[in-house]
Scaffold this active site. Structure first.
Site, short mmCIF file in Angstrom:
data_model
loop_
_atom_site.label_atom_id
_atom_site.label_comp_id
_atom_site.label_asym_id
_atom_site.label_seq_id
_atom_site.Cartn_x
_atom_site.Cartn_y
_atom_site.Cartn_z
CG ASP A 1 -3.48 8.80 7.84
OD1 ASP A 1 -3.39 7.57 8.04
OD2 ASP A 1 -3.66 9.30 6.72
CD GLU B 1 -2.77 0.83 2.58
OE1 GLU B 1 -3.07 -0.26 3.11
OE2 GLU B 1 -3.00 1.92 3.12
#
Lengths: 272, 396
Positions: free
Chosen positions: A60, A49
């Site tokens: 995040d 990824e």
């Protein structure tokens, strides 16, 4: 080969779960990032990824926020990350899945982004701020270009939505292990196990990968035993790179090897 | 045709929507459902009306600024005096509404973002009076710039979390509030302060702020026997503007004008004019106009008015711009400052620097149209909070 779903299905047939490492494109700088990707591909990883950094990464935690900020400061652009993807996927038998937020994709233009992704050997795209209801147009264009649009499911997702997400997602479903942002956690959240069980129960066919908060091989093995087809680890890798300024490739290699070996030795996946 | 937006999927034309992490989707559905149920609930309405009247100080006057009108020498200028509300700005209309909503939904912990600190203060006030726990996210740079508001929030019982990521201003405070909400979604109510963000926020904030426009309509009919020719309001996220615009959207003879922060120049980073100079994009859950670079990275912003310093805008404004129902212009820092001084001297009212943007545009407009025309300016807040900024500019 870029068939993400095929990779999962093959792994399932031999009772294995795939380790999926994440790195923010251009972190800590473009060259080191390239070498780290090489190392990942050479350490038995089948799917990587790769993040296209976005200035406002709301899903995040602090670790990936800092990596994002650093990569952007170093001049990382979507185009450069796609070039990186092309380099790696053309040299190695590995599928690259791009993770980014919707705005950089939208700015490039949905069609152009998917064209570029496809011509740069990208197998799939994960967009954490693109939920099921808004995914339609993106998915259509992704499909036209042979790119898988990977949808996410969360512990707060109802069974009814979860069934639809598992049905609509391409390649695999990304199971968010907890209510929260990315980042390392001491122990596996119970929500991860519940979501994994619900997903496998609702749709035994569709591959699922668990991410957010997984940071140790024993946690990965536990998830594999519970039926996860893939285990995604991001923040742990970023913090390893941050710690090992002298030789980050070596540090990542050791870390990735630990996960890959733990998963290939676990071998106790329940039959599909 | 009746104006009945947003659609059930949260769209104003193609703008708006719900671009958020999956974790929040059920929470947004719950919020929408609770809001739609309570919106028409007489006991909820009664409670909110009571609080707006007895606690916040509604209705606010629609004041004919006769001295200012004479000084400009053109159209009649009226001021909708939201600056007289408790807390000194229109923000309390929304925080009381959403605070009551949070309470009815059984959520006892409220989080909010703040830029200049006005929404933070208004949230802290609403939470104090309604007995809710309150935590505010605020960028470190804003905390430095707006120290008094940080102290006010703390005295009102709120916890203030400094945000050190990104540009350390409002956009990052919203990012951090969203991250908190993603983490604590089951126990926490996110009290968003402007008509931005994912559906249903732009609708909820607009509805709670529409009290401004509803009063204005009644008041201008009483005073002038007709509707105004122009309504002028400043636009950062756009909540005071949408609040005064919305009840007039179907009155096509009323021209609606939004004024964005032109800052110090037209280059990216020098202003906060998302509608006038931005590009379509997705920020904080909505498709709207966004200040961004060619790669889709969100740009830095500037305005003398901290409350306008935001790189996106409510999706309903994007729609009103596109359809031409409202028009949007910019006013520079310097023009806003001059308007601030003019109103202070002619009328004895210190306007917020945000509102001074609307005023500056209205003064230019008034000069160029007939004396029989009527302009209503939404004076969204008072300027006491801006004294340091103004004095520094004047001294330098």
């Amino acid at each position: 080969m870029n068939g993400i779903e095929e990779r999962f299905k093959r792994a399932r047939r031999i009772g294995r779960s795939l380790f999926i490492p994440y790195i923010t494109g251009g972190y800590p700088d473009m060259e080191t990032c390239r070498r780290i990707l090489e190392v990942m591909a050479e350490t038995g990883v089948e799917i990587i990824e790769l993040g296209i950094p976005f200035s406002d990464p709301i899903a995040d935690g602090v670790t990936i926020q800092e990596a994002t900020f650093k990569a952007l400061q170093a001049g990382t652009t979507p185009k450069k990350v796609l070039e990186l993807a092309k380099d790696i996927s053309s040299k190695h038998d590995v599928s690259i899945v791009i993770l980014t937020y919707l705005n950089p994709v939208y700015r490039m233009g949905l069609r152009r982004f998917m064209e570029e992704a496809s011509s740069h050997g990208v197998g799939g795209v994960i967009i954490p701020d693109l939920p099921l209801e808004e995914a339609g147009p993106v998915k259509r264009i992704a499909m036209e270009h042979g790119v898988s649009l990977v949808l996410l499911a969360a512990p707060t997702t109802s069974d009814e939505r979860l069934a639809r997400i598992l049905d609509e997602t391409m390649g695999f479903a990304y199971l968010v292990s907890l209510t929260g942002t990315t980042g390392e956690r001491e122990s596996l959240p119970p929500t991860a196990i519940q979501l994994l069980r619900r997903s496998r129960g609702l749709n035994p066919e569709k591959p699922v990968a668990v991410g957010f908060g997984v940071s140790r091989p024993d946690q990965a093995v536990e998830l594999a035993r519970l039926g996860a087809d893939g285990i995604i680890v991001g923040s742990r890798i970023i913090s390893e790179i941050k710690r090992s300024t002298s030789n980050p490739e070596k540090a990542v290699e050791r870390l990735v090897k630990g996960f890959v070996e733990a998963l290939s030795n676990s071998g106790q996946r329940p039959p599909p | 045709m009746r104006y009945n937006l947003p659609t059930s999927d949260g769209r104003f034309g193609r703008f708006g929507g719900r671009y958020v992490p999956e974790t929040l989707m059920e929470a947004l559905s719950d919020l929408e459902e609770s809001y739609l149920r309570l919106r028409d609930d007489p006991s909820f309405r009664r409670e909110l009306d009571y609080m707006l009247r007895e606690y916040a100080g509604r209705p606010t006057p629609l004041y004919y600024a006769e001295n200012l009108t004479r000084m400009v020498g053109g159209a009649k200028i009226y001021l909708k005096r939201e600056d007289l509300l408790h807390g000194g700005a229109h923000k309390i209309n929304n925080t009381l509404g959403q605070g009551l909503l949070a309470k009815r939904m059984g959520k006892r912990r409220v989080i909010a973002e703040t830029g200049a600190g006005q929404h933070g203060v208004a949230t802290a006030m609403a939470c104090a009076v309604l007995g809710l726990r309150c935590e505010i996210y605020m960028g470190e740079i804003d905390m430095e710039r707006q120290r008094m508001n940080v102290q006010r929030m703390k005295l009102l019982g709120a916890e203030v979390h400094p945000v050190s990521s990104g540009s350390k201003t409002l956009k990052d405070a919203i990012n951090e509030a969203i991250r908190d909400w993603v983490t604590n979604v089951e126990t926490t109510y996110y009290l968003l302060g402007s008509c931005v963000g994912p559906h249903p926020y732009p609708m909820i904030v607009r509805d709670f702020q529409s009290v401004i426009g509803l009063e204005t309509k009644r008041q201008i009919l009483e005073k002038e026997g007709r509707l105004p020719d122009y309504i002028v309001a400043c636009v950062g996220g756009g909540s005071n503007a949408i609040g005064i615009f919305h009840p007039f959207i179907e009155d096509h003879e009323v021209k609606l004008i939004g004024v964005e922060a032109g800052g110090e120049g037209e280059a990216l980073g020098k202003h906060s004019a998302s509608l006038v100079r931005g590009l379509e994009g997705i920020l904080h859950g909505a498709l709207t106009y966004v200040l961004q670079d060619e790669d889709g990275q969100i740009a830095g912003t500037h305005s003398i008015a901290a409350g306008l310093d935001y790189p996106a805008v409510g999706p309903e404004h994007a729609y009103l711009k596109e359809t031409g129902r409202a028009q949007y212009f910019t006013v520079t820092d310097e023009e806003a400052l001059q308007a601030f001084l003019a109103l202070s001297r002619t009328e004895g009212i210190l306007p917020a620097l945000e509102s001074a943007h609307a005023l500056a545009y209205a003064m230019k407009l008034a000069e160029n149209i007939g004396k029989d025309e009527i302009i209503v300016v939404n004076l969204s807040g008072r300027g006491d909070k801006d004294l340091e900024t103004v004095l520094r500019r004047l001294g330098g």
